[in-house]
Design an enzyme around this catalytic site. Sequence first.
Site, PDB file in Angstrom:
ATOM      1  N   LYS A   1       5.138  -0.627 -14.318  1.00 39.91           N
ATOM      2  CA  LYS A   1       6.427  -1.311 -14.120  1.00 39.91           C
ATOM      3  C   LYS A   1       6.533  -2.471 -15.097  1.00 39.91           C
ATOM      4  CE  LYS A   1       7.243  -3.939 -10.325  1.00 39.91           C
ATOM      5  NZ  LYS A   1       7.574  -3.947  -8.901  1.00 39.91           N
TER       6      LYS A   1
ATOM      7  N   ASP B   1       2.218  -1.127 -10.367  1.00 41.99           N
ATOM      8  CA  ASP B   1       3.495  -1.637  -9.849  1.00 41.99           C
ATOM      9  C   ASP B   1       3.397  -3.163  -9.776  1.00 41.99           C
ATOM     10  OD1 ASP B   1       6.048  -1.472  -8.742  1.00 41.99           O
ATOM     11  OD2 ASP B   1       5.338  -1.136  -6.702  1.00 41.99           O
TER      12      ASP B   1
ATOM     13  N   GLY C   1       0.756  -1.253   0.000  1.00 37.19           N
ATOM     14  CA  GLY C   1       0.000   0.000   0.000  1.00 37.19           C
ATOM     15  C   GLY C   1       0.786   1.302   0.000  1.00 37.19           C
TER      16      GLY C   1
ATOM     17  N   TRP D   1       2.255   2.959  -2.468  1.00 37.84           N
ATOM     18  CA  TRP D   1       1.903   3.872  -3.561  1.00 37.84           C
ATOM     19  C   TRP D   1       0.545   4.524  -3.264  1.00 37.84           C
ATOM     20  CZ3 TRP D   1       3.391   2.531  -9.306  1.00 37.84           C
ATOM     21  CH2 TRP D   1       4.787   2.415  -9.398  1.00 37.84           C
TER      22      TRP D   1
ATOM     23  N   ASP E   1      -5.604  -5.272  -5.699  1.00 36.15           N
ATOM     24  CA  ASP E   1      -4.553  -6.296  -5.598  1.00 36.15           C
ATOM     25  C   ASP E   1      -5.202  -7.660  -5.397  1.00 36.15           C
ATOM     26  OD1 ASP E   1      -1.258  -5.927  -4.983  1.00 36.15           O
ATOM     27  OD2 ASP E   1      -2.120  -7.886  -4.499  1.00 36.15           O
TER      28      ASP E   1
HETATM   29  C1  LIG Z   1       5.732  -4.820  -5.887  1.00 32.65           C
HETATM   30  S1  LIG Z   1       4.172  -5.212  -5.228  1.00 32.65           S
HETATM   31  C2  LIG Z   1       3.384  -3.645  -5.244  1.00 32.65           C
HETATM   32  C3  LIG Z   1       3.862  -2.699  -4.175  1.00 32.65           C
HETATM   33  C4  LIG Z   1       2.970  -1.497  -4.031  1.00 32.65           C
HETATM   34  N1  LIG Z   1       3.032  -0.631  -5.193  1.00 32.65           N
HETATM   35  C5  LIG Z   1       3.336  -0.662  -2.833  1.00 32.65           C
HETATM   36  O1  LIG Z   1       3.801   0.449  -3.012  1.00 32.65           O
HETATM   37  O2  LIG Z   1       3.127  -1.120  -1.709  1.00 32.65           O
HETATM   38  C6  LIG Z   1       3.400  -6.010  -6.588  1.00 32.65           C
HETATM   39  C7  LIG Z   1       1.980  -6.421  -6.334  1.00 32.65           C
HETATM   40  O3  LIG Z   1       1.397  -6.899  -7.562  1.00 32.65           O
HETATM   41  C8  LIG Z   1       0.347  -7.771  -7.179  1.00 32.65           C
HETATM   42  N2  LIG Z   1      -0.127  -8.592  -8.309  1.00 32.65           N
HETATM   43  C9  LIG Z   1       0.587  -9.492  -9.023  1.00 32.65           C
HETATM   44  N3  LIG Z   1      -0.186 -10.105  -9.923  1.00 32.65           N
HETATM   45  C10 LIG Z   1      -1.436  -9.576  -9.787  1.00 32.65           C
HETATM   46  C11 LIG Z   1      -2.681  -9.821 -10.435  1.00 32.65           C
HETATM   47  N4  LIG Z   1      -2.793 -10.739 -11.401  1.00 32.65           N
HETATM   48  N5  LIG Z   1      -3.772  -9.104 -10.046  1.00 32.65           N
HETATM   49  C12 LIG Z   1      -3.651  -8.192  -9.059  1.00 32.65           C
HETATM   50  N6  LIG Z   1      -2.500  -7.915  -8.399  1.00 32.65           N
HETATM   51  C13 LIG Z   1      -1.401  -8.606  -8.754  1.00 32.65           C
HETATM   52  C14 LIG Z   1       0.992  -8.614  -6.098  1.00 32.65           C
HETATM   53  O4  LIG Z   1       0.025  -9.250  -5.304  1.00 32.65           O
HETATM   54  C15 LIG Z   1       1.827  -7.570  -5.333  1.00 32.65           C
HETATM   55  O5  LIG Z   1       1.173  -7.149  -4.172  1.00 32.65           O
END
Ligand SMILES: C[S@@+](CC[C@H](N)C(=O)[O-])C[C@H]1O[C@@H](n2cnc3c(N)ncnc32)[C@H](O)[C@@H]1O
Length: 208
Positions: free
Chosen positions: A163, A123, A62, A64, A82
Amino acid sequence: MKKKRSLSSKIWLYEHFKDPYVKKSHRNNLRSRAWFKLHSINIKYNLFKKGMNVIDLGSYPGSWSQYVIQSIGDTGTVISCDINVMDVIPGVHFIQGDVFSIKFMNNLMKIINDKNIDVVISDMSPKITGISCIDIPSSFLLFQSALKIALKILSHNGDFLVKVFQGEGWEELLKILYKNFSVVKICKPHASRSRSREVFVLAKYFKK
Ligand SMILES: C[S@@+](CC[C@H](N)C(=O)[O-])C[C@H]1O[C@@H](n2cnc3c(N)ncnc32)[C@H](O)[C@@H]1O
């Protein structure tokens, strides 16, 4: 029984807790060090303004969303999504779901209703295996899914930040952005580890 850690996870933990951005994020009550990546992109390109409506894809844990809600104030809207459940952030609307599912898209469209969406940020990251021929295509699929959502919901002149892991074939993804947006920039914020293949692509001024 106590579980033994592998050498690579020991190295990861050592690097993680030595990392200055991890230390700063703990000191400032930020949910992750990713906050600093978005901050440096926003400082340079001035993405968020008061009253905007923003979609945050892959928002867990969370940081961002914390950044965006602070930037847009209480006249704006943040809709965060997410596959994992995210703890509440006051003022942020959270949808749990997989961006590839139709149910998720229907929920998102229902919540957006007729709001103009100014910025879509993603992200999203696959679970990293360390095997590039798996991780890169998985990252491309998430990129494509975020792009599909952005093209569907962004307002004219809206912005898209995503990203992606650089690798063979990523120029094809960039071509779609060049076609649909007036300006495309590749960003590698300081907080993004140099050994990581991740970069952020900022596409500005959607030509709806
Ligand atoms: C690097 S983290 C994001 C960090 C976030 N931007 C922050 O600032 O806290 C990447 C996120 O992408 C989510 N994610 C990956 N594949 C996904 C999907 N198919 N649908 C939704 N979320 C997904 C993961 O669950 C993970 O929480």
